[in-house]
Design an enzyme around this catalytic site. Structure first.
Site, PDB file in Angstrom:
ATOM      1  N   HIS A 188      32.436 -32.592  35.405  1.00 50.90           N
ATOM      2  CA  HIS A 188      31.451 -31.576  34.996  1.00 50.90           C
ATOM      3  C   HIS A 188      30.989 -31.905  33.588  1.00 50.90           C
ATOM      4  CE1 HIS A 188      29.277 -27.838  35.420  1.00 50.90           C
ATOM      5  NE2 HIS A 188      29.660 -27.490  34.203  1.00 50.90           N
ATOM      6  N   HIS A 242      24.507 -25.319  30.871  1.00 56.60           N
ATOM      7  CA  HIS A 242      24.963 -26.162  31.978  1.00 56.60           C
ATOM      8  C   HIS A 242      24.561 -25.554  33.312  1.00 56.60           C
ATOM      9  CE1 HIS A 242      28.940 -24.010  33.226  1.00 56.60           C
ATOM     10  NE2 HIS A 242      28.145 -23.140  32.653  1.00 56.60           N
ATOM     11  N   CYS A 244      24.925 -30.444  37.576  1.00 61.47           N
ATOM     12  CA  CYS A 244      25.303 -30.479  36.157  1.00 61.47           C
ATOM     13  C   CYS A 244      24.795 -31.729  35.438  1.00 61.47           C
ATOM     14  CB  CYS A 244      26.809 -30.320  35.999  1.00 61.47           C
ATOM     15  SG  CYS A 244      27.815 -31.690  36.626  1.00 61.47           S
TER      16      CYS A 244
END
Length: 345
Positions: free
Chosen positions: A307, A319, A259
């Site tokens: 994240h 993402h 990520c």
């Protein structure tokens, strides 16, 4: 009747998605223990991947710190070599002065001046004496300072070696945690039948849709209307171009990403380097209110900032979700938002 049929179909779908997962528990669980529902399995898998994500952030940070320390060690090593060469040169100069005094009969310059009997020679010698004393003082001072610097460089190098070893251990520990969590999640997924896996994916999508709908129902999208900066547009273009590439923990492209690997490389491509990990991005980059965010900004998720996704406009992010998934576009509100950061503020 149509409304009733739709309601009945919705109820049937919910029942089908949340019915007990017999196959997933039959092989390993206590036969007398209550069977887990597919929703419980989904939550367990999600938790395992979340913990793997946290360990990935720790691993990436350790790697970045190790790179920095390695570079510092190389720089210090060069300084140590240069310092030792300088000391050798200064010692050679001091030796030359000693040899010159020996060749002059071993008498100090002051004594030679007193014995000369020539006033002009005495005055000239006095000037040379002062200049020589100053040169000797400067030489000794420079030698002492260089030796002190050399000792400091050596100490700093030792400190960096200690930190480097600590980071190596941290990397190994985080890597072990990552592989264990991912292996456990994959094992749980592999215990499901094909039909159950399909329902599991539907459950994930339903959960994301519910969270996104809840987020949009606040009317937040009516407040978000800022345009991307020139660099932000470049970052968005880069991130969007990576869609379809697989998530791999620790990866920074070009074939796969995690990520924060995706977001950091996107902003690097835009000419604006940012920290490597989502936690460092949250800690170091300027924060902006959600209502003020614009395409290119980074949305940090979960309370531990483990994240990150890039906002691309219209309530969506690009993402890299987790192992087993590809870089994709999804709703910006599909996960719990911690906050928003702007790399080029």
């Amino acid at each position: 009747m149509n409304r009733r049929r739709r309601a009945a179909a919705a109820i049937a779908l919910v029942c089908a998605l949340t019915m007990p997962v017999l196959h997933a528990t039959a092989a390993h669980a206590d036969p007398h223990a209550p069977k887990k529902s597919l929703e419980e399995v989904r939550q367990e898998i999600d938790d395992l991947y979340r913990r793997a994500g946290a360990a990935t952030d720790a691993y990436n940070l350790a790697v970045e710190e190790a790179k920095k320390q390695s570079a510092e060690i190389v720089g210090l090593a060069k300084s140590i070599v240069a310092g030792q060469e300088k000391i050798d040169k200064l010692k050679a100069q001091a030796g030359a002065q000693a040899r010159e005094q020996y060749r002059s009969g071993g008498l100090p310059v002051g004594a030679q001046m007193m014995l000369s009997g020539d006033p002009q020679q005495f005055l000239d010698g006095a000037d040379r004496l002062r200049a020589g004393q100053q040169a000797t003082s400067n030489l000794l001072g420079e030698l002492n300072q260089t030796q002190d610097d050399l000792a400091a460089y050596t100490k700093d190098a030792g400190t960096n070696w200690t930190k480097l070893e600590a980071n190596r251990i941290k990397q190994a520990k985080s890597k072990k945690q990552i592989t264990e969590q991912i292996a456990a999640a994959k094992k749980l997924e592999s215990s499901l039948e094909k039909e159950e896996l399909a329902r599991l994916l539907k459950l994930e999508e339903a959960q994301e849709y519910k969270a996104q709908t809840t987020w949009l129902s606040t009317g937040i999208l009516n407040e978000i209307n800022s345009e991307a900066s020139a660099q932000g547009k470049k970052a968005v273009q880069f991130a969007a171009a990576q869609m379809g590439k697989p998530y791999v923990w620790g990866a920074e492209g070009p074939k796969s990403y995690d990520c924060s690997g995706l977001t950091s490389q996107a902003w690097l491509a835009a000419g604006h380097p940012i920290p490597r990990t989502s936690q460092e991005q949250w800690a170091q980059l300027p924060h902006v209110a959600i209502k003020d965010m614009r395409p290119g900004d980074l949305i940090i998720y979960f309370s531990d900032a483990t994240h990150v996704g890039m906002y691309v406009g219209d309530g969506a992010i690009v993402h890299a979700p987790r192992p087993g998934r590809n870089v994709t576009m999804t709703g910006a509100g599909s996960m719990p938002i911690l906050g928003v950061v702007r790399p080029d503020k």
